[in-house]
Design a protein around this motif. Structure first.
Motif, PDB file in Angstrom:
ATOM      1  N   UNK A  38      20.276  -4.894  97.150  1.00 14.22           N
ATOM      2  CA  UNK A  38      20.119  -4.486  98.543  1.00 14.22           C
ATOM      3  C   UNK A  38      18.659  -4.280  98.891  1.00 14.22           C
ATOM      4  N   UNK A  39      17.855  -3.747  97.965  1.00 13.64           N
ATOM      5  CA  UNK A  39      16.432  -3.553  98.220  1.00 13.64           C
ATOM      6  C   UNK A  39      15.724  -4.894  98.411  1.00 13.64           C
ATOM      7  N   UNK A  40      16.091  -5.868  97.586  1.00 16.21           N
ATOM      8  CA  UNK A  40      15.409  -7.157  97.659  1.00 16.21           C
ATOM      9  C   UNK A  40      15.831  -7.950  98.896  1.00 16.21           C
ATOM     10  N   UNK A  41      16.975  -7.623  99.483  1.00 14.47           N
ATOM     11  CA  UNK A  41      17.419  -8.374 100.645  1.00 14.47           C
ATOM     12  C   UNK A  41      16.792  -7.880 101.946  1.00 14.47           C
ATOM     13  N   UNK A  42      16.115  -6.733 101.915  1.00 18.68           N
ATOM     14  CA  UNK A  42      15.493  -6.197 103.124  1.00 18.68           C
ATOM     15  C   UNK A  42      14.179  -6.921 103.356  1.00 18.68           C
ATOM     16  N   UNK A  43      14.058  -7.524 104.530  1.00 18.30           N
ATOM     17  CA  UNK A  43      12.819  -8.208 104.898  1.00 18.30           C
ATOM     18  C   UNK A  43      12.291  -7.570 106.160  1.00 18.30           C
ATOM     19  N   UNK A  44      11.023  -7.293 106.167  1.00 23.29           N
ATOM     20  CA  UNK A  44      10.395  -6.724 107.345  1.00 23.29           C
ATOM     21  C   UNK A  44       9.743  -7.841 108.134  1.00 23.29           C
ATOM     22  N   UNK A  45      10.021  -7.868 109.415  1.00 23.20           N
ATOM     23  CA  UNK A  45       9.354  -8.846 110.251  1.00 23.20           C
ATOM     24  C   UNK A  45       8.857  -8.135 111.499  1.00 23.20           C
ATOM     25  N   UNK A  46       7.713  -8.540 112.012  1.00 22.02           N
ATOM     26  CA  UNK A  46       7.124  -7.844 113.158  1.00 22.02           C
ATOM     27  C   UNK A  46       7.955  -8.046 114.421  1.00 22.02           C
ATOM     28  N   UNK A  47       7.834  -7.100 115.332  1.00 18.75           N
ATOM     29  CA  UNK A  47       8.547  -7.209 116.600  1.00 18.75           C
ATOM     30  C   UNK A  47       7.987  -8.346 117.446  1.00 18.75           C
ATOM     31  N   UNK A  48       6.674  -8.474 117.436  1.00 17.84           N
ATOM     32  CA  UNK A  48       6.039  -9.554 118.196  1.00 17.84           C
ATOM     33  C   UNK A  48       5.457 -10.562 117.216  1.00 17.84           C
ATOM     34  N   UNK A  49       5.849 -11.805 117.370  1.00 16.80           N
ATOM     35  CA  UNK A  49       5.325 -12.848 116.493  1.00 16.80           C
ATOM     36  C   UNK A  49       3.919 -13.232 116.931  1.00 16.80           C
TER      37      UNK A  49
END
Length: 132
Positions: A38-49
């Motif tokens: 579960x930890x490895x599946x979390x990806x952070x992506x910015x709100x604004x590209x």
């Protein structure tokens, strides 16, 4: 009262019949593996590209350029355009004195600044006390 005792006896009898379940010998290992997945599946992506940021910056640049152009409606040719942009001393120093802010805007900006400082002090004290 009598029915309560009967219910209690029935529940006790049913609980005695059902054996206790015991976890498997590698239960902890399986749980830790699941947590790692579960930890490895979390990806952070910015709100604004990056595209959104570039588009916003372009719109702001166009609006600023439009604001500094004189209202005579004259079209700048490509050579005059670059000359206009490179001669920043004249258009920047000529346009800055024309900026005027109302008292309402000044009071609003000052009030928001004071509130932000006050909240920063309160939050700093709160988090220092909480984590100390």
């Amino acid at each position: 009262m009598e029915s309560d005792k009967e219910l209690e006896n029935l529940v006790k009898q049913m609980m005695d019949e059902v054996p206790l379940e015991a976890p498997s010998s590698n239960f902890t290992h399986l749980v830790m593996q699941e947590i790692q997945l579960q930890k490895s599946s979390v990806r952070y992506k910015p709100l604004l590209t990056k595209t959104h940021l570039m588009l916003t910056a372009g719109i702001i640049a166009v609006l600023l350029l439009y604001g500094f152009m004189d209202g005579s409606g004259s079209q700048l040719t490509s050579g005059a355009y670059w000359e206009f942009l490179m001669n920043t001393r004249s258009w920047f120093s000529d346009r800055i004195p024309e900026l005027q802010f109302s008292k309402t805007l000044s009071y609003t900006v000052a009030s928001i600044g004071i509130m932000v400082c006050f909240q920063a002090l309160i939050l700093k004290r709160y988090f220092n006390n909480r984590f100390a």
